[in-house]
Design a protein around this motif. Structure first.
Motif, PDB file in Angstrom:
ATOM      1  N   GLY A 112      36.839 -23.029  13.832  1.00  9.85           N
ATOM      2  CA  GLY A 112      36.738 -23.353  15.254  1.00  9.85           C
ATOM      3  C   GLY A 112      35.635 -22.575  15.947  1.00  9.85           C
ATOM      4  O   GLY A 112      34.834 -23.134  16.706  1.00  9.85           O
ATOM      5  N   LEU A 113      35.573 -21.283  15.681  1.00  6.66           N
ATOM      6  CA  LEU A 113      34.508 -20.469  16.279  1.00  6.66           C
ATOM      7  C   LEU A 113      33.146 -20.873  15.742  1.00  6.66           C
ATOM      8  O   LEU A 113      32.158 -20.906  16.481  1.00  6.66           O
ATOM      9  CB  LEU A 113      34.775 -18.985  16.039  1.00  6.66           C
ATOM     10  N   LEU A 114      33.086 -21.214  14.465  1.00  7.14           N
ATOM     11  CA  LEU A 114      31.831 -21.694  13.880  1.00  7.14           C
ATOM     12  C   LEU A 114      31.366 -22.968  14.593  1.00  7.14           C
ATOM     13  O   LEU A 114      30.193 -23.106  14.933  1.00  7.14           O
ATOM     14  CB  LEU A 114      32.019 -21.957  12.384  1.00  7.14           C
ATOM     15  N   GLY A 115      32.304 -23.888  14.833  1.00  6.59           N
ATOM     16  CA  GLY A 115      31.951 -25.128  15.521  1.00  6.59           C
ATOM     17  C   GLY A 115      31.482 -24.890  16.947  1.00  6.59           C
ATOM     18  O   GLY A 115      30.500 -25.482  17.405  1.00  6.59           O
ATOM     19  N   VAL A 116      32.167 -24.011  17.666  1.00  8.19           N
ATOM     20  CA  VAL A 116      31.798 -23.717  19.050  1.00  8.19           C
ATOM     21  C   VAL A 116      30.424 -23.051  19.121  1.00  8.19           C
ATOM     22  O   VAL A 116      29.631 -23.325  20.016  1.00  8.19           O
ATOM     23  CB  VAL A 116      32.877 -22.829  19.721  1.00  8.19           C
ATOM     24  N   LEU A 117      30.145 -22.174  18.162  1.00 11.79           N
ATOM     25  CA  LEU A 117      28.900 -21.409  18.182  1.00 11.79           C
ATOM     26  C   LEU A 117      27.790 -22.040  17.337  1.00 11.79           C
ATOM     27  O   LEU A 117      26.742 -21.429  17.149  1.00 11.79           O
ATOM     28  CB  LEU A 117      29.168 -19.982  17.699  1.00 11.79           C
ATOM     29  N   TRP A 118      28.009 -23.242  16.822  1.00 14.24           N
ATOM     30  CA  TRP A 118      27.056 -23.884  15.913  1.00 14.24           C
ATOM     31  C   TRP A 118      25.670 -23.958  16.555  1.00 14.24           C
ATOM     32  O   TRP A 118      25.498 -24.517  17.624  1.00 14.24           O
ATOM     33  CB  TRP A 118      27.541 -25.287  15.564  1.00 14.24           C
ATOM     34  N   PRO A 119      24.646 -23.414  15.878  1.00 17.50           N
ATOM     35  CA  PRO A 119      23.315 -23.371  16.477  1.00 17.50           C
ATOM     36  C   PRO A 119      22.504 -24.657  16.279  1.00 17.50           C
ATOM     37  O   PRO A 119      21.479 -24.837  16.916  1.00 17.50           O
ATOM     38  CB  PRO A 119      22.646 -22.210  15.727  1.00 17.50           C
ATOM     39  N   GLY A 120      22.961 -25.536  15.412  1.00 22.47           N
ATOM     40  CA  GLY A 120      22.206 -26.748  15.081  1.00 22.47           C
ATOM     41  C   GLY A 120      22.538 -27.914  15.998  1.00 22.47           C
ATOM     42  O   GLY A 120      22.733 -27.746  17.198  1.00 22.47           O
ATOM     43  N   ARG A 121      22.641 -29.073  15.396  1.00 25.15           N
ATOM     44  CA  ARG A 121      22.896 -30.307  16.148  1.00 25.15           C
ATOM     45  C   ARG A 121      24.243 -30.236  16.852  1.00 25.15           C
ATOM     46  O   ARG A 121      25.245 -29.808  16.281  1.00 25.15           O
ATOM     47  CB  ARG A 121      22.890 -31.504  15.201  1.00 25.15           C
ATOM     48  N   LEU A 122      24.256 -30.689  18.085  1.00 28.62           N
ATOM     49  CA  LEU A 122      25.472 -30.701  18.895  1.00 28.62           C
ATOM     50  C   LEU A 122      26.576 -31.492  18.204  1.00 28.62           C
ATOM     51  O   LEU A 122      27.725 -31.057  18.149  1.00 28.62           O
ATOM     52  CB  LEU A 122      25.174 -31.279  20.278  1.00 28.62           C
ATOM     53  N   SER A 123      26.237 -32.641  17.652  1.00 25.93           N
ATOM     54  CA  SER A 123      27.265 -33.479  17.019  1.00 25.93           C
ATOM     55  C   SER A 123      27.905 -32.791  15.816  1.00 25.93           C
ATOM     56  O   SER A 123      29.100 -32.947  15.583  1.00 25.93           O
ATOM     57  CB  SER A 123      26.669 -34.830  16.604  1.00 25.93           C
ATOM     58  N   THR A 124      27.143 -32.017  15.071  1.00 30.58           N
ATOM     59  CA  THR A 124      27.700 -31.286  13.931  1.00 30.58           C
ATOM     60  C   THR A 124      28.688 -30.231  14.407  1.00 30.58           C
ATOM     61  O   THR A 124      29.792 -30.116  13.874  1.00 30.58           O
ATOM     62  CB  THR A 124      26.580 -30.632  13.102  1.00 30.58           C
ATOM     63  N   GLY A 125      28.297 -29.458  15.413  1.00 29.39           N
ATOM     64  CA  GLY A 125      29.186 -28.442  15.969  1.00 29.39           C
ATOM     65  C   GLY A 125      30.460 -29.052  16.520  1.00 29.39           C
ATOM     66  O   GLY A 125      31.557 -28.529  16.307  1.00 29.39           O
ATOM     67  N   LEU A 126      30.322 -30.184  17.223  1.00 33.51           N
ATOM     68  CA  LEU A 126      31.507 -30.853  17.772  1.00 33.51           C
ATOM     69  C   LEU A 126      32.412 -31.378  16.659  1.00 33.51           C
ATOM     70  O   LEU A 126      33.635 -31.331  16.767  1.00 33.51           O
ATOM     71  CB  LEU A 126      31.093 -31.995  18.701  1.00 33.51           C
ATOM     72  N   GLY A 127      31.822 -31.870  15.571  1.00 33.43           N
ATOM     73  CA  GLY A 127      32.615 -32.356  14.441  1.00 33.43           C
ATOM     74  C   GLY A 127      33.412 -31.241  13.786  1.00 33.43           C
ATOM     75  O   GLY A 127      34.586 -31.414  13.440  1.00 33.43           O
ATOM     76  N   ILE A 128      32.781 -30.079  13.608  1.00 38.67           N
ATOM     77  CA  ILE A 128      33.483 -28.925  13.029  1.00 38.67           C
ATOM     78  C   ILE A 128      34.597 -28.473  13.965  1.00 38.67           C
ATOM     79  O   ILE A 128      35.721 -28.192  13.535  1.00 38.67           O
ATOM     80  CB  ILE A 128      32.488 -27.773  12.766  1.00 38.67           C
ATOM     81  N   GLU A 129      34.289 -28.428  15.242  1.00 38.25           N
ATOM     82  CA  GLU A 129      35.296 -28.038  16.243  1.00 38.25           C
ATOM     83  C   GLU A 129      36.460 -29.027  16.246  1.00 38.25           C
ATOM     84  O   GLU A 129      37.630 -28.630  16.319  1.00 38.25           O
ATOM     85  CB  GLU A 129      34.626 -27.981  17.617  1.00 38.25           C
ATOM     86  N   LEU A 130      36.160 -30.316  16.143  1.00 42.16           N
ATOM     87  CA  LEU A 130      37.197 -31.349  16.109  1.00 42.16           C
ATOM     88  C   LEU A 130      38.122 -31.156  14.911  1.00 42.16           C
ATOM     89  O   LEU A 130      39.353 -31.171  15.062  1.00 42.16           O
ATOM     90  CB  LEU A 130      36.554 -32.733  16.058  1.00 42.16           C
ATOM     91  N   ALA A 131      37.556 -30.946  13.733  1.00 47.07           N
ATOM     92  CA  ALA A 131      38.383 -30.738  12.537  1.00 47.07           C
ATOM     93  C   ALA A 131      39.273 -29.515  12.712  1.00 47.07           C
ATOM     94  O   ALA A 131      40.468 -29.543  12.361  1.00 47.07           O
ATOM     95  CB  ALA A 131      37.483 -30.577  11.305  1.00 47.07           C
TER      96      ALA A 131
END
Length: 156
Positions: free
Chosen positions: A61-80
């Motif tokens: 969850g923290l990785l998804g929120v702080l994801w430095p790359g594409r917004l959609s990738t970070g949101l996907g990780i956060e969603l999972a």
């Protein structure tokens, strides 16, 4: 073109839970302790999965929120991560209800609130991902039209 509004990825309650979950999971494993409701209601392998799930949920969850790359990738990780958080908190709420019954209504209510909040945020992310997809499709078509690849008449 309509303005696309993506909800903030910096949700303070979500971040607080995501930061706390791996600490709780690690303490449960390292100290070899479990809430009585979990020990009574869940078999050993399920308990281990629940404890490990807390760690994975928080880190991902923290990785998804702080994801430095594409917004959609970070949101996907956060969603999972949020879907998994809803699952592990739901498991705990069921165990708590089974063992404590009406006496645990206050604790169960707070745990259920975390599960519901996880689901609510997951729905927001799905809607945001849909908006991003539509915006990308609209931008892609506009770029093709500007290059002469697509014309208003439908032919090239």
């Amino acid at each position: 073109m309509p303005h696309n509004r993506i909800r903030s990825r910096h949700q303070p309650f979500e971040i607080a839970i995501m930061a706390t979950a791996p600490v709780c999971g690690a303490l449960l494993i390292v100290l070899d302790v479990r809430p009585q409701s979990v020990a009574m209601a869940m078999p050993g392998p399920i308990q281990a999965g629940w404890e490990s799930g807390l760690i994975v949920v928080g880190v991902a969850g923290l990785l998804g929120v702080l994801w430095p790359g594409r917004l959609s990738t970070g949101l996907g990780i956060e969603l999972a991560s949020l879907l998994m958080l809803g699952t592990v908190t739901g498991m705990y709420a069921v165990a708590l209800t089974v063992v404590t019954g009406r006496q645990g209504v206050a604790a169960t209510s707070f745990i259920v609130a975390v599960a519901v909040g996880s689901g609510w945020r997951a729905v927001q992310i799905v809607l945001d991902l849909r908006r991003l997809t539509r915006a990308g499709q609209t931008t892609g078509l506009a770029g093709l039209a500007g290059s002469g690849a697509v014309s208003a008449g439908g032919g090239t």
